[in-house]
Design a protein around this motif. Structure first.
Motif, mmCIF file in Angstrom:
data_model
loop_
_atom_site.group_PDB
_atom_site.id
_atom_site.type_symbol
_atom_site.label_atom_id
_atom_site.label_comp_id
_atom_site.label_asym_id
_atom_site.label_seq_id
_atom_site.Cartn_x
_atom_site.Cartn_y
_atom_site.Cartn_z
ATOM 1 N N ALA A 22 12.981 -2.269 -0.676
ATOM 2 C CA ALA A 22 11.882 -2.494 -1.620
ATOM 3 C C ALA A 22 11.488 -1.192 -2.308
ATOM 4 O O ALA A 22 11.210 -1.163 -3.519
ATOM 5 N N LEU A 23 11.490 -0.097 -1.551
ATOM 6 C CA LEU A 23 11.128 1.209 -2.115
ATOM 7 C C LEU A 23 12.166 1.674 -3.129
ATOM 8 O O LEU A 23 11.830 2.171 -4.212
ATOM 9 N N VAL A 24 13.449 1.493 -2.817
ATOM 10 C CA VAL A 24 14.520 1.890 -3.737
ATOM 11 C C VAL A 24 14.432 1.089 -5.026
ATOM 12 O O VAL A 24 14.537 1.637 -6.137
ATOM 13 N N LEU A 25 14.223 -0.214 -4.891
ATOM 14 C CA LEU A 25 14.130 -1.066 -6.080
ATOM 15 C C LEU A 25 12.951 -0.654 -6.956
ATOM 16 O O LEU A 25 13.070 -0.551 -8.188
ATOM 17 N N ALA A 26 11.807 -0.403 -6.327
ATOM 18 C CA ALA A 26 10.630 -0.017 -7.100
ATOM 19 C C ALA A 26 10.842 1.321 -7.800
ATOM 20 O O ALA A 26 10.462 1.495 -8.967
ATOM 21 N N ALA A 27 11.479 2.268 -7.100
ATOM 22 C CA ALA A 27 11.720 3.580 -7.702
ATOM 23 C C ALA A 27 12.698 3.474 -8.872
ATOM 24 O O ALA A 27 12.483 4.078 -9.930
ATOM 25 N N LEU A 28 13.766 2.692 -8.700
ATOM 26 C CA LEU A 28 14.733 2.509 -9.780
ATOM 27 C C LEU A 28 14.092 1.814 -10.981
ATOM 28 O O LEU A 28 14.273 2.230 -12.136
ATOM 29 N N GLY A 29 13.354 0.738 -10.712
ATOM 30 C CA GLY A 29 12.743 -0.017 -11.796
ATOM 31 C C GLY A 29 11.732 0.777 -12.578
ATOM 32 O O GLY A 29 11.741 0.790 -13.820
ATOM 33 N N GLN A 30 10.859 1.484 -11.849
ATOM 34 C CA GLN A 30 9.823 2.251 -12.538
ATOM 35 C C GLN A 30 10.428 3.414 -13.313
ATOM 36 O O GLN A 30 9.986 3.728 -14.428
ATOM 37 N N SER A 31 11.446 4.044 -12.748
ATOM 38 C CA SER A 31 12.102 5.145 -13.442
ATOM 39 C C SER A 31 12.782 4.655 -14.720
ATOM 40 O O SER A 31 12.699 5.296 -15.773
ATOM 41 N N PHE A 32 13.432 3.507 -14.653
ATOM 42 C CA PHE A 32 14.122 2.966 -15.833
ATOM 43 C C PHE A 32 13.118 2.597 -16.923
ATOM 44 O O PHE A 32 13.329 2.893 -18.107
ATOM 45 N N GLU A 33 12.029 1.944 -16.529
ATOM 46 C CA GLU A 33 11.026 1.559 -17.519
ATOM 47 C C GLU A 33 10.386 2.778 -18.176
ATOM 48 O O GLU A 33 10.116 2.782 -19.378
ATOM 49 N N LYS A 34 10.165 3.806 -17.388
ATOM 50 C CA LYS A 34 9.540 5.010 -17.922
ATOM 51 C C LYS A 34 10.460 5.716 -18.912
ATOM 52 O O LYS A 34 10.007 6.247 -19.935
ATOM 53 N N LEU A 91 0.826 -1.204 0.000
ATOM 54 C CA LEU A 91 0.000 0.000 0.000
ATOM 55 C C LEU A 91 0.863 1.258 0.000
ATOM 56 O O LEU A 91 0.553 2.245 -0.687
ATOM 57 N N LEU A 92 1.979 1.244 0.744
ATOM 58 C CA LEU A 92 2.883 2.392 0.788
ATOM 59 C C LEU A 92 3.460 2.677 -0.595
ATOM 60 O O LEU A 92 3.530 3.835 -1.029
ATOM 61 N N LEU A 93 3.872 1.633 -1.291
ATOM 62 C CA LEU A 93 4.429 1.813 -2.630
ATOM 63 C C LEU A 93 3.395 2.405 -3.590
ATOM 64 O O LEU A 93 3.715 3.263 -4.421
ATOM 65 N N ARG A 94 2.171 1.971 -3.474
ATOM 66 C CA ARG A 94 1.114 2.524 -4.331
ATOM 67 C C ARG A 94 0.852 3.988 -3.988
ATOM 68 O O ARG A 94 0.663 4.825 -4.874
ATOM 69 N N ARG A 95 0.843 4.313 -2.703
ATOM 70 C CA ARG A 95 0.602 5.703 -2.299
ATOM 71 C C ARG A 95 1.727 6.622 -2.762
ATOM 72 O O ARG A 95 1.514 7.810 -2.963
ATOM 73 N N LEU A 96 2.911 6.058 -2.930
ATOM 74 C CA LEU A 96 4.046 6.851 -3.402
ATOM 75 C C LEU A 96 4.115 6.904 -4.925
ATOM 76 O O LEU A 96 5.077 7.428 -5.489
ATOM 77 N N GLY A 97 3.111 6.358 -5.583
ATOM 78 C CA GLY A 97 3.049 6.418 -7.040
ATOM 79 C C GLY A 97 3.848 5.346 -7.749
ATOM 80 O O GLY A 97 4.132 5.466 -8.937
ATOM 81 N N LEU A 98 4.202 4.268 -7.023
ATOM 82 C CA LEU A 98 4.988 3.187 -7.615
ATOM 83 C C LEU A 98 4.098 1.972 -7.870
ATOM 84 O O LEU A 98 4.444 0.833 -7.536
ATOM 85 N N ARG A 99 2.954 2.205 -8.484
ATOM 86 C CA ARG A 99 1.957 1.151 -8.658
ATOM 87 C C ARG A 99 2.468 0.003 -9.519
ATOM 88 O O ARG A 99 2.151 -1.163 -9.276
ATOM 89 N N ASN A 100 3.236 0.316 -10.564
ATOM 90 C CA ASN A 100 3.681 -0.722 -11.487
ATOM 91 C C ASN A 100 4.614 -1.740 -10.823
ATOM 92 O O ASN A 100 4.701 -2.883 -11.271
ATOM 93 N N TRP A 101 5.300 -1.305 -9.791
ATOM 94 C CA TRP A 101 6.260 -2.175 -9.118
ATOM 95 C C TRP A 101 5.832 -2.555 -7.702
ATOM 96 O O TRP A 101 6.563 -3.241 -6.991
ATOM 97 N N ALA A 102 4.663 -2.118 -7.290
ATOM 98 C CA ALA A 102 4.240 -2.333 -5.901
ATOM 99 C C ALA A 102 4.163 -3.812 -5.545
ATOM 100 O O ALA A 102 4.653 -4.247 -4.491
ATOM 101 N N SER A 103 3.568 -4.602 -6.425
ATOM 102 C CA SER A 103 3.389 -6.022 -6.121
ATOM 103 C C SER A 103 4.725 -6.750 -6.070
ATOM 104 O O SER A 103 5.014 -7.490 -5.120
ATOM 105 N N LEU A 104 5.579 -6.523 -7.059
ATOM 106 C CA LEU A 104 6.866 -7.226 -7.122
ATOM 107 C C LEU A 104 7.776 -6.823 -5.964
ATOM 108 O O LEU A 104 8.401 -7.674 -5.314
ATOM 109 N N ALA A 105 7.850 -5.523 -5.695
ATOM 110 C CA ALA A 105 8.731 -5.060 -4.613
ATOM 111 C C ALA A 105 8.239 -5.539 -3.245
ATOM 112 O O ALA A 105 9.043 -5.911 -2.380
#
Length: 656
Positions: free
Chosen positions: A390-402, A126-140
């Protein structure tokens, strides 16, 4: 009507996707399901939970809040760990009251740990989704749920404190983000609302701190969250965010001072085996060794390999050669990587910067930079840091994909998740019993003194004496000046009637530094040393040692019996009678004590009392040869009026 129907039809699939996404981290938590059947109490659980009156709900709230995690008073002359975690202790007490004496077992306690971890995994999602990291929330969040270092937090009940404190972190972060979202919509931060938010975070910080010390750093995280989450363009909002951050830091300082006042500082004396670095005389060796431990924590955080329940001496040797030690490269790699991530976060990824905060800030209390902790490496201490990872990984992954539109970072993360799932399941299986755990850790960490010692202890309890001796001697090969291990070897020699070898071990201990012994267990050394002297017929030497040990702990029947044996052998019959009678107070159904007391009465001419004592001994153990012999001697004495044959005294030994 059609528009509303269309909106409903499009929202239902999105809702289903969200629900499906949230199920994955919960499914990963099923890896811990086997541990809810483990019935063994491990290592410090006996002291922290089973034998802790506070954790069993047998003391008042006042006493719980004035004792440390192990039930020792924070104030006074007794030793204290300085680990002030009353809410974690109360969680055990509440379970004890709910379950009752009969059901207060490890299984439901571990079930509770697993349930809280599953809840935390959902909160991370839920924290990852609230931070706008929806695409990686489940995996992270799956990576968080399945991280192998969490096994120690869930199976090992002592690790519950970290889990509960992290729950406070996550709840505060989610509440903070929701309030901030509403403020940003208005582009204004009301002063009263800011004060109330700091108050809420302060209360959550206090609750988290009462679960584990690192919970207090929640307020530092709150201040960072304000600064990182503030978007450009809103001057009034930015000004308010800075003010709120200052309030949060002020609250942190005040609460930290209060906490230090309660615990009377944070310094505690830890053994050389547990924390050898702090005892090295060189400042540079200590500094580089602690920095290497930081880099090792970093390795565990990203790619955990062989795990251990305790990284005691000499699992991670100190960096005695400093710059000439190749491990310095791992220190440089770890810190350069951290600085690189911070630089990238400052440049274009505030969410990654926030994740780094969650990695670094909770780790500070465990870093040995400000005060010493009682472990070399504690895997359970990384529990809150894995939220940040988990937050760092999600932020890095989503930023790279974008930016690049490539999917390989996600594939790499899925591969890492596969490794985590395998290692986590394997580690849960290794915790199925003490023997399985120590065997696995001894294979991975053959130079860990405590691991080899504990494996020897398990084998000793199973009566596998020669195998136990191999492990104890392997432990002494790593650190020879370890009196507790020598004492365990001496006990094996006592139990196998190799008394001269046992005496050699005791003499070695008495010549050394007594490593492993402290005021609470020193009685064992003197009682068993005196017992060995009695077995060798050195009664006059044995009496002072036995009296010294029994003065510290009188509830040792085999020690009282040995002391009575020594007095009786020296014909000090009154002293022997008093001591043997005291032994019966602690073990009234012991045939050896009754038989020896009967022997004292026989020698004193009190045949009637002797007959009663032997009758009691025969009732308890009718096949005891020494008792039968003494019965025959008493019969002969009854016929002739005096002892025609000497009765026999006997010894028995109970492992401490």
């Amino acid at each position: 009507m059609q528009a509303n129907g269309h909106a409903s039809s499009t929202s239902d699939p999105a809702r289903r996707r969200r629900v499906f996404s949230s199920l994955w981290p919960v499914l990963c938590c099923l890896l811990y399901a086997p541990c809810v059947t483990y019935s063994e109490w491990y290592i410090d659980e006996l002291f922290a939970v089973l034998r802790n009156e506070d954790a069993r709900g047998e003391t008042s709230l006042t006493q719980v809040f004035s004792n440390d995690f192990w039930g020792n008073p924070l104030w006074g002359q007794s030793w204290t760990h300085k680990s002030y975690r009353p809410l974690a202790v109360l969680s055990f007490a509440w379970q004890f009251r709910f379950l009752g004496e009969e059901l207060f077992r490890p299984q439901p306690l571990r079930t509770f740990n697993a349930a809280i971890h599953a809840g935390n995994s959902l909160l991370v999602w839920l924290l990852l989704r609230r931070l706008g990291l929806r695409n990686w929330a489940s995996l992270a969040s799956c990576l968080f749920a399945a991280h192998p270092v969490h096994v120690e937090n869930i199976v090992y009940l002592v690790g519950r404190a970290d889990v509960l404190a992290t729950t406070g972190w996550l709840l505060a972060a989610l509440a903070h983000l929701e309030v901030r979202r509403r403020w940003q919509d208005k582009n204004y931060l009301p002063k009263l609302s800011a004060v109330l938010l700091v108050l809420l975070c302060s209360l959550l910080a206090v609750a988290a701190c009462l679960c584990k010390e690192m919970g207090l750093t929640l307020l530092v995280f709150t201040a960072g969250l304000e600064l990182v989450s503030c978007k450009p363009g809103g001057r009034r909002l930015a000004t308010g965010a800075i003010s709120l951050a200052v309030l949060a830091l002020t609250s942190f300082i005040l609460l930290a001072v209060a906490r230090f006042a309660v615990t009377q500082g944070s310094s505690a004396v830890f053994g050389y085996v547990d924390t050898p670095v702090q005892y090295h005389e060189s400042f540079w060796v200590r500094s580089w060794s602690y920095l290497f431990q930081h880099s090792y924590y970093g390795k565990l955080l990203i790619f955990p390999g062989d795990l251990s329940w305790d990284y005691s001496f000499d699992a991670l040797p100190v960096l005695r050669a400093t710059w000439r030690d190749l491990r310095v490269l791992s220190v440089c790699t770890a810190y350069l990587s951290l600085f690189a991530l911070i630089s990238k976060g400052l440049a274009n990824s505030r969410r990654m910067l926030l994740g780094l905060q969650v990695v670094v800030i909770p780790f500070v209390p465990a870093s040995n930079l400000f005060f010493k902790v009682g472990v070399t490496i504690g895997e359970r201490l990384l529990y809150p840091c894995t939220v940040g990872a988990a937050l760092v990984l999600a932020a890095l992954g989503q930023s790279f994909e974008k930016r690049h539109g490539r999917a390989w970072p996600r594939r790499l993360a899925v591969a890492l998740l596969g490794v985590y799932l395998w290692r986590c399941g394997e580690r849960v299986w290794q915790w199925r019993s003490s023997e399985a755990l120590y065997v696995a850790d001894a294979l991975s960490w053959p130079t860990s003194v405590k691991t080899r010692h504990q494996l020897g202890t398990v084998l000793h309890q199973q009566g596998r004496y020669e195998e136990a001796l191999l492990e104890f001697n392997a432990s002494l090969t790593i650190l020879d000046d370890n009196a507790l291990t020598d004492h365990c070897i001496a006990q094996i020699y006592i139990e196998t009637a190799r008394y001269p070898l046992a005496l050699e071990r005791f003499e070695k201990i008495l010549r050394g530094h007594g490593v492993g012994f402290s005021p609470f267990n020193l009685w064992m050394l003197y009682v068993d040393y005196g017992f060995t002297l009695v077995a060798l017929g050195r009664f006059e030497e044995a009496i002072p040692a036995l009296e010294k040990g029994l003065s510290r702990n009188a509830a040792v029947p085999h020690g009282q019996n040995a002391l009575g044996y020594a007095f009786a052998s020296l014909n000090q019959l009154q002293e022997a009678q008093d001591v043997l009678a005291r032994g019966l107070e602690y073990d009234p159904e012991n045939p050896v004590l009754w038989s020896n007391l009967a022997v004292v009465w026989m020698v004193a001419g009190a045949f009637q009392q002797a007959a009663q004592g032997l009758e009691k001994a025969l009732t308890i153990e009718p096949e005891n040869r020494v008792v039968i012999h003494n019965v025959m001697v008493l019969k002969g004495a009854a016929q002739s009026g005096y002892l025609t044959e000497s009765p026999k005294l006997d010894l028995f030994f109970s492992r401490n």
